[in-house]
Write a protein that holds these residues in place. Structure first.
Motif, PDB file in Angstrom:
ATOM      1  N   UNK A 172       0.907  -1.416   0.025  1.00  0.00           N
ATOM      2  CA  UNK A 172      -0.036   0.134   0.023  1.00  0.00           C
ATOM      3  C   UNK A 172       0.937   1.360   0.027  1.00  0.00           C
ATOM      4  N   UNK A 173       0.148   2.469  -0.067  1.00  0.00           N
ATOM      5  CA  UNK A 173       1.002   3.737  -0.038  1.00  0.00           C
ATOM      6  C   UNK A 173       0.729   4.483   1.187  1.00  0.00           C
ATOM      7  N   UNK A 174       1.741   5.178   1.675  1.00  0.00           N
ATOM      8  CA  UNK A 174       1.598   6.051   3.034  1.00  0.00           C
ATOM      9  C   UNK A 174       2.103   7.223   2.555  1.00  0.00           C
ATOM     10  N   UNK A 175       1.514   8.571   2.813  1.00  0.00           N
ATOM     11  CA  UNK A 175       2.097   9.552   3.206  1.00  0.00           C
ATOM     12  C   UNK A 175       1.824  10.215   4.542  1.00  0.00           C
ATOM     13  N   UNK A 176       2.930  10.609   5.068  1.00  0.00           N
ATOM     14  CA  UNK A 176       2.990  11.002   6.404  1.00  0.00           C
ATOM     15  C   UNK A 176       3.233  12.377   6.331  1.00  0.00           C
ATOM     16  N   UNK A 177       2.275  13.186   6.851  1.00  0.00           N
ATOM     17  CA  UNK A 177       2.654  14.734   6.859  1.00  0.00           C
ATOM     18  C   UNK A 177       3.604  15.029   7.714  1.00  0.00           C
ATOM     19  N   UNK A 178       4.026  16.283   7.506  1.00  0.00           N
ATOM     20  CA  UNK A 178       5.128  16.733   8.153  1.00  0.00           C
ATOM     21  C   UNK A 178       4.884  16.903   9.614  1.00  0.00           C
ATOM     22  N   UNK A 179       5.599  16.407  10.589  1.00  0.00           N
ATOM     23  CA  UNK A 179       5.208  16.331  11.971  1.00  0.00           C
ATOM     24  C   UNK A 179       4.617  15.090  12.406  1.00  0.00           C
ATOM     25  N   UNK A 180       4.143  14.194  11.415  1.00  0.00           N
ATOM     26  CA  UNK A 180       3.300  13.228  11.851  1.00  0.00           C
ATOM     27  C   UNK A 180       4.282  12.086  12.456  1.00  0.00           C
ATOM     28  N   UNK A 181       3.655  11.169  13.289  1.00  0.00           N
ATOM     29  CA  UNK A 181       4.323  10.140  14.024  1.00  0.00           C
ATOM     30  C   UNK A 181       3.430   9.014  14.329  1.00  0.00           C
ATOM     31  N   UNK A 182       4.041   8.026  14.045  1.00  0.00           N
ATOM     32  CA  UNK A 182       3.429   6.663  14.316  1.00  0.00           C
ATOM     33  C   UNK A 182       3.259   6.219  15.857  1.00  0.00           C
ATOM     34  N   UNK A 183       2.334   5.441  16.172  1.00  0.00           N
ATOM     35  CA  UNK A 183       2.471   4.790  17.626  1.00  0.00           C
ATOM     36  C   UNK A 183       3.798   3.684  17.661  1.00  0.00           C
ATOM     37  N   UNK A 184       4.324   3.690  18.624  1.00  0.00           N
ATOM     38  CA  UNK A 184       5.015   2.391  18.670  1.00  0.00           C
ATOM     39  C   UNK A 184       4.546   1.159  18.339  1.00  0.00           C
ATOM     40  N   UNK A 185       5.055   0.094  17.652  1.00  0.00           N
ATOM     41  CA  UNK A 185       4.266  -1.123  17.135  1.00  0.00           C
ATOM     42  C   UNK A 185       5.372  -1.927  16.659  1.00  0.00           C
ATOM     43  N   UNK A 186       4.829  -3.215  16.281  1.00  0.00           N
ATOM     44  CA  UNK A 186       5.498  -4.149  15.494  1.00  0.00           C
ATOM     45  C   UNK A 186       4.518  -5.077  14.629  1.00  0.00           C
ATOM     46  N   UNK A 187       5.043  -5.900  13.993  1.00  0.00           N
ATOM     47  CA  UNK A 187       4.261  -6.612  13.202  1.00  0.00           C
ATOM     48  C   UNK A 187       4.692  -8.101  13.250  1.00  0.00           C
ATOM     49  N   UNK A 188       3.559  -8.838  14.163  1.00  0.00           N
ATOM     50  CA  UNK A 188       4.133 -10.026  14.499  1.00  0.00           C
ATOM     51  C   UNK A 188       4.329 -10.954  13.527  1.00  0.00           C
ATOM     52  N   UNK A 189       5.073 -11.657  13.353  1.00  0.00           N
ATOM     53  CA  UNK A 189       5.758 -12.726  12.467  1.00  0.00           C
ATOM     54  C   UNK A 189       5.799 -12.618  11.046  1.00  0.00           C
ATOM     55  N   UNK A 190       5.618 -11.007  10.840  1.00  0.00           N
ATOM     56  CA  UNK A 190       5.564 -10.529   9.621  1.00  0.00           C
ATOM     57  C   UNK A 190       6.813  -9.597   9.137  1.00  0.00           C
ATOM     58  N   UNK A 191       7.631  -9.768   8.155  1.00  0.00           N
ATOM     59  CA  UNK A 191       8.640  -8.689   7.533  1.00  0.00           C
ATOM     60  C   UNK A 191       7.817  -7.706   6.572  1.00  0.00           C
ATOM     61  N   UNK A 192       8.619  -6.340   6.908  1.00  0.00           N
ATOM     62  CA  UNK A 192       8.116  -5.530   6.004  1.00  0.00           C
ATOM     63  C   UNK A 192       9.288  -4.758   5.051  1.00  0.00           C
ATOM     64  N   UNK A 193       8.858  -4.345   3.980  1.00  0.00           N
ATOM     65  CA  UNK A 193       9.798  -3.689   3.060  1.00  0.00           C
ATOM     66  C   UNK A 193       9.295  -2.347   2.621  1.00  0.00           C
ATOM     67  N   UNK A 194      10.151  -1.321   2.632  1.00  0.00           N
ATOM     68  CA  UNK A 194       9.554   0.138   2.251  1.00  0.00           C
ATOM     69  C   UNK A 194      10.411   0.714   1.268  1.00  0.00           C
ATOM     70  N   UNK A 195      10.010   1.340   0.146  1.00  0.00           N
ATOM     71  CA  UNK A 195      10.598   1.996  -0.615  1.00  0.00           C
ATOM     72  C   UNK A 195       9.912   3.575  -0.496  1.00  0.00           C
ATOM     73  N   UNK A 196      11.013   4.428  -0.063  1.00  0.00           N
ATOM     74  CA  UNK A 196      10.584   5.958   0.161  1.00  0.00           C
ATOM     75  C   UNK A 196      10.912   6.722  -0.897  1.00  0.00           C
ATOM     76  N   UNK A 197       9.702   7.055  -1.606  1.00  0.00           N
ATOM     77  CA  UNK A 197       9.561   7.929  -2.819  1.00  0.00           C
ATOM     78  C   UNK A 197       9.901   9.378  -2.725  1.00  0.00           C
ATOM     79  N   UNK A 198       9.528   9.919  -1.541  1.00  0.00           N
ATOM     80  CA  UNK A 198       9.577  11.242  -1.369  1.00  0.00           C
ATOM     81  C   UNK A 198       9.758  11.627   0.130  1.00  0.00           C
ATOM     82  N   UNK A 199      10.472  12.827   0.370  1.00  0.00           N
ATOM     83  CA  UNK A 199      10.653  13.385   1.513  1.00  0.00           C
ATOM     84  C   UNK A 199      11.570  12.831   2.597  1.00  0.00           C
TER      85      UNK A 199
END
Length: 131
Positions: free
Chosen positions: A38-65
């Motif tokens: 999926x696609x994610x856009x984080x606005x300036x100053x945006x912050x996630x909650x601390x978390x993990x993904x149980x038993x799953x790997x994540x790959x990210x390609x940052x396209x902007x910012x």
């Protein structure tokens, strides 16, 4: 028989992590069985909650910012990323990403969980560890 499918992100949803995502490839949209993207856009100053993904790997390609991610059992590690960077997050790895600004941060995110939100485990006990 399975079919090839094309998705044009139009629907948005708010994830447990606190970000709003553009819906993409998932069990819910195309019937995938082992991956979501999926696609994610984080606005300036945006912050996630601390978390993990149980038993799953994540790959990210940052396209902007720019982004910053704290990661590790106690969020003791810090990683900065910018457009063009690829990021790997192992399964069960606690992390907390945010956008220091000044503009938006956009990324393509893929995970080995076909149900994007099912493996999300919030870690509120780690929140205070990131300034």
């Amino acid at each position: 028989m399975a079919e090839c499918r094309k998705i044009r992100p139009a629907d948005r949803y708010t994830g447990k992590q606190g970000f709003t995502y553009d819906a993409g490839i998932a069990a819910e949209t195309v019937g995938s069985r082992a991956i979501c993207m999926h696609l994610l856009t984080i606005p300036s100053g945006g912050r996630a909650k601390a978390h993990k993904h149980a038993t799953h790997e994540t790959a990210i390609f940052q396209t902007e910012g720019r982004s910053v991610m704290y990661w590790g059992e106690r969020l003791e590690n810090r990683m900065e990323a910018e457009a063009g960077d690829l990021i790997y997050i192992p399964a069960d790895m606690p992390h907390l990403p945010f956008n220091p600004g000044p503009g938006p941060c956009t990324a393509v995110i893929a995970r080995t969980d076909p149900h994007e939100q099912e493996s999300v485990v919030l870690l509120p006990e780690l929140e205070h560890l990131v300034p």
